[in-house]
Every structure is written in structure tokens, then in C-alpha cells.
Design a protein around this motif. Sequence first.
Motif, PDB file in Angstrom:
ATOM      1  N   LYS A 145      -8.027   1.325   1.689  1.00  0.00           N
ATOM      2  CA  LYS A 145      -7.403   1.312   3.011  1.00  0.00           C
ATOM      3  C   LYS A 145      -6.509   2.538   3.060  1.00  0.00           C
TER       4      LYS A 145
ATOM      5  N   ARG B 279      -3.603  14.682   0.586  1.00  0.00           N
ATOM      6  CA  ARG B 279      -2.367  14.378  -0.124  1.00  0.00           C
ATOM      7  C   ARG B 279      -2.625  14.288  -1.630  1.00  0.00           C
TER       8      ARG B 279
ATOM      9  N   LEU C 165       1.001   9.073  -6.598  1.00  0.00           N
ATOM     10  CA  LEU C 165       1.265  10.510  -6.631  1.00  0.00           C
ATOM     11  C   LEU C 165       2.219  10.871  -7.757  1.00  0.00           C
TER      12      LEU C 165
ATOM     13  N   LEU D 229       0.629   8.437  11.313  1.00  0.00           N
ATOM     14  CA  LEU D 229       0.037   7.173  11.754  1.00  0.00           C
ATOM     15  C   LEU D 229      -0.625   7.311  13.113  1.00  0.00           C
TER      16      LEU D 229
ATOM     17  N   ALA E  93       0.700   4.129  -2.769  1.00  0.00           N
ATOM     18  CA  ALA E  93       0.466   5.534  -2.434  1.00  0.00           C
ATOM     19  C   ALA E  93       1.472   6.418  -3.145  1.00  0.00           C
TER      20      ALA E  93
ATOM     21  N   GLN F  15       9.330   1.770  12.322  1.00  0.00           N
ATOM     22  CA  GLN F  15       8.082   2.516  12.214  1.00  0.00           C
ATOM     23  C   GLN F  15       6.945   1.523  12.291  1.00  0.00           C
ATOM     24  N   ARG F  16       5.821   2.013  12.762  1.00  0.00           N
ATOM     25  CA  ARG F  16       4.674   1.114  12.761  1.00  0.00           C
ATOM     26  C   ARG F  16       3.852   1.408  11.516  1.00  0.00           C
TER      27      ARG F  16
ATOM     28  N   SER G 272       0.826  -1.209   0.000  1.00  0.00           N
ATOM     29  CA  SER G 272       0.000   0.000   0.000  1.00  0.00           C
ATOM     30  C   SER G 272       0.857   1.255   0.000  1.00  0.00           C
ATOM     31  N   ILE G 273       2.067   1.168   0.628  1.00  0.00           N
ATOM     32  CA  ILE G 273       2.938   2.337   0.656  1.00  0.00           C
ATOM     33  C   ILE G 273       3.483   2.623  -0.739  1.00  0.00           C
TER      34      ILE G 273
ATOM     35  N   HIS H  31      10.627   5.616   0.294  1.00  0.00           N
ATOM     36  CA  HIS H  31       9.682   4.840   1.091  1.00  0.00           C
ATOM     37  C   HIS H  31      10.122   3.413   1.352  1.00  0.00           C
TER      38      HIS H  31
ATOM     39  N   ASN I  89      -3.630   4.878   3.444  1.00  0.00           N
ATOM     40  CA  ASN I  89      -2.221   4.488   3.439  1.00  0.00           C
ATOM     41  C   ASN I  89      -1.298   5.687   3.522  1.00  0.00           C
ATOM     42  N   PRO I  90      -1.388   6.439   4.625  1.00  0.00           N
ATOM     43  CA  PRO I  90      -0.436   7.546   4.767  1.00  0.00           C
ATOM     44  C   PRO I  90       0.978   7.006   4.890  1.00  0.00           C
ATOM     45  N   PHE I  91       1.940   7.823   4.462  1.00  0.00           N
ATOM     46  CA  PHE I  91       3.333   7.445   4.646  1.00  0.00           C
ATOM     47  C   PHE I  91       3.668   7.550   6.132  1.00  0.00           C
ATOM     48  N   PRO I  92       4.571   6.722   6.623  1.00  0.00           N
ATOM     49  CA  PRO I  92       4.968   6.837   8.036  1.00  0.00           C
ATOM     50  C   PRO I  92       5.854   8.050   8.265  1.00  0.00           C
ATOM     51  N   LYS I  93       5.333   9.199   7.885  1.00  0.00           N
ATOM     52  CA  LYS I  93       6.062  10.458   8.073  1.00  0.00           C
ATOM     53  C   LYS I  93       5.113  11.422   8.757  1.00  0.00           C
TER      54      LYS I  93
END
Lengths: 434, 305
Positions: free
Chosen positions: B147, B214, A325, B200, A321, A432-433, A317-318, A336, B149-153
Motif C-alpha cells: 500500500k 523515495r 528508510l 497525498l 515507511a 492531515q488526511r 504504514s507511516i 512523523h 505510504n507517502p508521508f503527509p508532506k
Amino acid sequence: MNKQARTVHPALHTQAVVARLRKRHRRERRFRAYCIAAVGFAVLCLIFLFVDIISKGYTAFQQTAIRFEIFFDPEIIDPDGERDAEMLAEADYAALWRQPLLRAHGEVNTRALRRELYRLVSSGAAFQLQRMVANDPDLIGHKRTVWLLASDEVDMVVKGHVSRHLPEAERPVSDRQLAWLDNLAAQGLVEQQLNRRFFTNGDSREPEEAGILAALMGSVYTMVVTLMLSFPLGVATAVYLEEFAPTNRWIDLIEVNINNLAAVPSIVFGLLGLAVFLNFFDLPRSAPLVGGLVLTLMTLPTIIIASRAALKAVPPSIREAAYGLGATPMQVIQHHVLPAAMPGILTGTIIGLAQALGETAPLLMIGMVAFIVDVPQGFTDPATALPVQIFLWADSPERAFVEKTSAAIMVLLVFLIAMNALAVYLRRRWEQRW
Amino acid sequence: MTKSSSAGDQAAVGRAELAAPRAALSEAGKRRTDSDAGIDDSEETIREALHPDIHDPIIDVASLSLWYGEKQALFDISMAISKNKVTSLIGPSGCGKSTLLRCFNRLNDLIGTVRIDGDVFFEGESILGPDMDVHLLRKRIGMVFQKSNPFPKSIYENVAYGCRLQGISSTAELDLIVERSLRDAALWDEVKDRLHDNALGLSGGQQQRLCIARAIAVEPEVILYDEPCSALDPIATSRIEALMRTLTKDYTQVIVTHNLQQAGRVSDYTAFLYLGELIEYGPTEQMFVDPRRKRTEYYLTGRFG
Ligand SMILES: Nc1ncnc2c1ncn2[C@@H]1O[C@H](COP(=O)(O)OP(=O)(O)OP(=O)(O)O)[C@@H](O)[C@H]1O
Ligand SMILES: [Mg+2]
């Protein structure tokens, strides 16, 4: 609608479940006990290992020294009074400590007795005095209190590693020497001192002079080469295989080969290094550069396999995403995928490097087993490595090398623990979670 | 007792309806036709049901078929999507809504086994053709996923990321863009004091709105939503629907949803897919009030699917 039609299976009645529950709990407890036993066994082995090594090795961090009042006699050191460095280097420094020792033991009058007396003191004592003079020529003509190292035989007796109650023929120290030693000790002239030489010297034929620094620096240089090469190469390979490689027979072949390489005995990599790096490319023997190259070959499969697993675990999913973009594959990976996979990649790298750090066999093949006195100053200086040094010392006949061996193992373990601590720290930083 | 028996009858009917297409599928190689399901629509009805008047189309799907390996997921789909309108895609689970949506920004490229026939045109340019720069396409056609899905930032970095990709690096400009996008996504007030916290740490609904922020931060022309509200409570859902309504003046939006009421509320046009085929496509109101085809009617009335 039809209540009678729904009958509960007898095994699902509450009483039946309760009856079985006791058995299930018992099985559960037994399973847990097995697990704890396994952990306990591992911990016990570890404790045994540590206790054994530390109890044998801790005495190596102290060394017996004997106190002397040394007169830096110009007649002996520099009869011409010219302070010429070459002249200073050739003087008979042993005479500086032998004369006062002789004076203190008037009964020693034969050559054989004199030799016996001199063997109380390390043969490196003269070098110690020479170094003092070289560093500070103004000492000449002055008197100084100097602690000179005792010989390794005396050191062993003082530390109790060699029992003084053994029959004289079975111990390296004679009855007469013991008496002299006790006499000196009674005057407060014998002392156990912190063994700084162990951390600042290279190897030596004399156990009391031998140090770990040359091997340590050899290992550091070797590991730097290994890290610098295997980390980028391994990660790049993993990224290519995981993110870009098409699925075809060639890629399958490469994958199988990488997995097989991880299981190749390390001595084979040593032979390869000998044939390729030394004989073909004519790189210097015994050099950390070549050691690093060989260990890189050995470490690469580990890093590649661990990195691929870490990359695979990054949630798609990352990627979606970022691609969504308009990111290019390189941006997606750089921004990422790699950061997310970094903890796993680092763990794999550290495991690979830790393996490489403890590796001896391939280094033997490329000559890093040499007797190295000088601390290597660069990647092409002759060097040895910690595990090879341990091997060399363990192989030496002198009793005093036993404690050196254990001490060297302790240094290796500290190195390893430091590397693992670094890995844990880096993992925490990147973790990271989702 | 009468009541329960009538419910049973209805269930039986539903089961019969379901059994028919399954039987049809099991007939190897044979394309399903409506008659297999026992539903007969005349040729004319079908034509009418599939070709609504679309003014000013921005995306044009032309005879699109798609295979995942050997398995065909989309069958010869043709539809035009109207500019600055909301189009919703509805249909039972697994009918190919997400697959169709992901053709519009070529996200299916990420799946190695996908093979596509036919084409999709975006403002007259072939999306699937070799001349299309997929990175530009994805900047112009943004996507919000089912779902979140933001980046872990940080929240800020999440919104700014797309703009950074486009080379905007001035903090002042990014600040403006981030604030505007978060306001548009109705999230600004909730996060303005914690822009640099990890995204997150937001709730599910907030994360989804962050993903919308975003997506709109790079000013796309089209926004694709794949079941954006499936994990959200009614309040968050209504906020997102309100957001979609405010966005209609500037953006073309396509939304996949399982919530028929939602499709009714937000969309101007609705397409109904069934087992990879486009069954009916038309103005939402007409479709909900007076569906042309029986299968659509059954689906909308909850009789199968
Ligand atoms: N990556 C894939 N590989 C193989 N088959 C796939 C893949 N993704 C989807 N499919 C298949 O394609 C068909 C359409 O899937 P798709 O995800 O488009 O359905 P959907 O309409 O979005 O369903 P849902 O409403 O449950 O999200 C399904 O039969 C599915 O099994
Ligand atoms: Mg879907």
C-alpha cells in the motif's frame, strides 16, 4: 445449470422487502428524532445557562457614578506645601468630596444625617482622589470635575436590582437617601459608566471596587505552570508507554494506575499538594506555582490517556515507511508520529486544561482561597483563581456581589472559549488526511 | 452441456487438491510433507528444485524459520539472491512472502511477537546478528510497500527525507537528488511543477512511484518491493515494470507479486513459497516453462492456491 434448484427465500422477494422498508424508514426517522431531541435538550440547557448568567451579570460591567466638582484644597491635602509624598498619603481626602456634598445639602445638620448622606458615595472615593493626587501633585490648588463611584447600595437601586418600592426597613437605602439620590439624578449628576475597575482591580470588600484582574492573572499564572509541566510530561509518558515500553506486569500496573488517577476526586490532589508541596517542600502558600503543580497532577492522566489514543491511531504504514528508510525510533516519533498525533494530543491537553481551569477544590486546600487585593506579579505571589473568586463572591452577603459573580463566570467562560478556539485552530493547522 | 460438465470436473479436482493440505495441517504437531498432498517428488528433484546456480549472491538466507508468537510462518528457508538481478517471490496468499521479504531489512523487528531462527547474510554479514546496525541496513536495503505510504508532506520532502536522515541538508544537493530520483521513478514530468504540493494529492499510481523514488533516493543496494502494483492500472504497472528493468544495472531487486505474468516479465529468478516453505527456486524461464516440482506446476497452471 440447474435453474429450478435456485429458489429465492420468501423474505428476499422484492415485494417483501418493500413491505418491510416502510417500517425500517419509520424506525430510522424515530431514531433520528431521538438524536435531535438529545441535541436540542443540550442546546436548551446551554441557552438557559447563558441567558441566566448574562442577564444577571451584564450590569456588572457598568457602575453608577456621581459627579463632583472637587477643589483639591491645599489646606486639606498639603498644609505645609512641601509636597512630601508621605504627608500627601495621609491627608483626609474624604473631606474633599464630603464638604461640597454637605454644602449642597444644607438641611443635613446632625451627625447621623451626615453619615447617611455620605453613604451615597463609595468608601473607596477617598482612595480614588488620593491616587489622582499621587499621580499628579500639580492638581493641588485646582478644581476638577470628578466622577466618584456611588456606594453599592445606591448602585443596586439605580440598576433596579433592589426595588425602591420595598418597605424602607427591607431595603439597604433609606427614604431620605432615595430622595437625595433622585435630587442628584434630576440635576444630571448620576450616571452609569463603563466599569473599568472590574477589569483592573483585585478583590475588595466593597462590591463597587471589586475587580476580577487578580483572579484572572492568578488563573493565567496557574495555567501556565500547569501547561508547561503537564504537556511535556504527559506527552513524554504517552510516547514511552506507546512506543517503547515492553509488555510486562509493571507497565500494566502503571497503565491501570494512570487510568485510575483520572478518576480520583480533585480534592485528594489538593490534600496531596498540601502535604507534599507546602508541608514537605515548604513552597509558599496561595502561590500559582503550587496551584499549577497540583493541577498538573490532576491534568496529567487526561493528557496521557488522550495522547496514547492519538498515538495509537497513527497508521503503522507511516512508521514502516520511515523505519524502512533507516530512521531511528526517535526520528520516526519526532518527524512523523508526533505531528500526526498532534491534533489528538492538543485536544486532550485543552480538555485537561479546561478542567483544571474550572477546578476549585484542590486550590482551596493549598490556600489559593485568600482575599487577594493586589494583582499577582509572578508565580510565587499570593493569588487566587477565577473559580475560587466566583466561589468567594457567591458566598458574600452583599446584593451587589450577585452580578459580580455572574460577570466573573462570564469571564471564565470567555477564557474557556478562547482556549477551545485555540485548540480548534491548532488542530486545523496540524490536521492531515491519510 | 458437455462443456459445463467438464468445467465442473476440473473444479472438483481443484477442491480435492485443496482439501489434502488442510487435512494435513489439522494433524497436530505433524510437519507436512509432500506426500501428504499426494504429490511425490523424489529427493533429487527436490534438491535440484531448491538449489539453482546463483552467481554473485548478495543476500544469503540460511535455514530461516520464523514464528509469530506460537504460529510458525516460515519453515527452514534457504536461498541465495543474486546481485543486480530481479528475484520474484510468488505463492498463494498467506504463504509468507511478505514475512520473508521483511526479514531482509528487519522490519519484522517492529512486531514484538516475532521470533526468528537461522540467519540471513547480506554481503557476508549476518543481518540478524547483534553487530548489524539496523538503521544502516535499512539505508542499504530499501523497501516499497504494497500500500503506497507517502508521508503527509510535500512531494519534495518525501523524496528528500531519506537523504535528510543521512545528514544531507544543502538545498542544491537535495534538489539534484530529488530530480534524479523522480526521473528514475518516471514521475518527474508529472510532478515537476508541483513539487511542494502535498504528496497525498497524487493518484494511487503516482504515490506508488513516489514511494519508489523515495526508496531509491538514498541509493540503496537492494530494493524490496511488496506487491508494488497490486493497486495499479495496467499502464502504471507497465511503467513500474519498465522502471524495474532500468534499475537492474545498479540495484538488486526482490519483488513479491501475485501476478505471475509480471514475475515472468520482470524477474530473472523466481521463488515459489507454499504455506511457509520454499518449494522451488530457480531461473524464471526454467520455472515457468519446466517446473521441477508438481506443486509449482499446479500453482503456475492455476490448479490450486
Ligand atoms: N503481524 C502478524 N502477526 C501474526 N501473524 C502474522 C502477522 N503477519 C503475518 N502473519 C501470518 O503469517 C503468515 C504469512 O503472512 P504474510 O503476510 O507473509 O503472507 P503473504 O504471503 O505476504 O500473503 P499476501 O500475499 O496475502 O500478502 C500468514 O499466515 C499470516 O496470517
Ligand atoms: Mg503480503
